[in-house]
Design a protein around this motif. Structure first.
Motif, short mmCIF file in Angstrom:
data_model
loop_
_atom_site.label_atom_id
_atom_site.label_comp_id
_atom_site.label_asym_id
_atom_site.label_seq_id
_atom_site.Cartn_x
_atom_site.Cartn_y
_atom_site.Cartn_z
N MET A 129 0.82 -1.22 0.00
CA MET A 129 0.00 0.00 0.00
C MET A 129 0.85 1.26 0.00
N LEU A 130 1.98 1.21 0.69
CA LEU A 130 2.79 2.41 0.90
C LEU A 130 4.12 2.36 0.17
N VAL A 131 4.20 1.59 -0.90
CA VAL A 131 5.45 1.38 -1.62
C VAL A 131 6.09 2.68 -2.10
N LYS A 132 5.30 3.67 -2.47
CA LYS A 132 5.85 4.93 -2.98
C LYS A 132 6.27 5.90 -1.87
N ASN A 133 5.94 5.56 -0.64
CA ASN A 133 6.27 6.42 0.51
C ASN A 133 6.87 5.54 1.61
N PRO A 134 8.15 5.21 1.50
CA PRO A 134 8.75 4.24 2.42
C PRO A 134 8.78 4.65 3.89
N ARG A 135 8.66 5.94 4.18
CA ARG A 135 8.65 6.37 5.59
C ARG A 135 7.24 6.43 6.17
N TRP A 136 6.25 6.15 5.37
CA TRP A 136 4.88 6.16 5.84
C TRP A 136 4.54 4.82 6.46
N ARG A 137 3.70 4.85 7.49
CA ARG A 137 3.20 3.63 8.13
C ARG A 137 1.72 3.77 8.42
N LEU A 138 1.03 2.66 8.42
CA LEU A 138 -0.35 2.63 8.89
C LEU A 138 -0.27 2.57 10.41
N ALA A 139 -0.79 3.58 11.08
CA ALA A 139 -0.70 3.62 12.54
C ALA A 139 -1.39 2.41 13.16
N CYS A 140 -2.42 1.89 12.50
CA CYS A 140 -3.15 0.74 13.04
C CYS A 140 -2.32 -0.54 13.01
N LYS A 141 -1.26 -0.57 12.23
CA LYS A 141 -0.42 -1.76 12.12
C LYS A 141 0.97 -1.55 12.73
N ALA A 142 1.21 -0.38 13.28
CA ALA A 142 2.53 -0.04 13.83
C ALA A 142 2.55 -0.27 15.35
N ILE A 143 3.52 -1.03 15.80
CA ILE A 143 3.73 -1.30 17.22
C ILE A 143 4.99 -0.54 17.63
N VAL A 144 4.86 0.35 18.61
CA VAL A 144 6.02 1.14 19.06
C VAL A 144 6.89 0.32 20.00
#
Length: 173
Positions: free
Chosen positions: A125-140
């Motif tokens: 989904m985010l291939v063109k923006n490598p620094r972007w993350r889906l917050a719902c799938k990101a674990i800090v």
């Protein structure tokens, strides 16, 4: 005198113990019954909003292992980018943390190594923006890491977002 520390975090437990008065005589003793005390790693997250939103930067202190979207929403952070198109249908609307809409996408400008690795769907989904993350799938603090990170909320609303990048979260046809 006694001090209750059950269900307190590490810092509050230590603070409570240290608040007890010192013994007045050599015969006085402090008895500490400890069931379990563990300091949980923390991640400091600096949130930046697009200039158009005129919101001040916000700093959150999250525990390692917290879901970024859930942590932000429970602390009153405004998410859900109105410029986002759903990856699954191309329409608008929140998917409820299924990882299919892109409305919770954030730009990780510093500290991306403190997040769990992307899974295949998110990476596509985010291939063109490598620094972007889906917050719902990101674990800090993935793997019990500590540190600091900087997150830009609603990255499509920042001036450095290129119109040609808008297909990054639309369905590949």
């Amino acid at each position: 005198e006694s001090v209750e520390t059950e269900c307190l975090g590490y810092d509050k437990t230590v603070e409570a113990i240290m608040s007890m008065p010192a013994p007045e005589t050599d015969d006085e003793r402090i008895i500490l019954t400890l069931k379990r005390l563990r300091r949980k790693p923390k991640v400091t997250v600096k949130l930046q909003y697009p200039p158009s939103q005129q919101e001040p930067d916000v700093t959150l202190e999250l525990f390692s292992g917290e879901n970024l979207r859930r942590a932000m929403l429970t602390r009153g952070v405004k998410l859900n980018d109105s410029l986002s198109l759903r990856f699954d249908s191309g329409g608008r609307g929140d998917c409820g943390a299924e990882g299919t809409c892109g409305t919770c996408v954030v730009n990780i400008t510093e500290g991306g190594d403190l997040l769990n690795p992307q899974k295949t769907q998110e990476a596509q989904m985010l291939v063109k923006n490598p620094r972007w993350r889906l917050a719902c799938k990101a674990i800090v603090g993935f793997g019990d890491q500590e540190g600091s990170m900087t997150v830009r909320v609603n990255p499509r609303q920042w001036g450095d977002y290129k119109k040609s990048d808008k297909t990054a979260t639309t369905r590949n046809r």
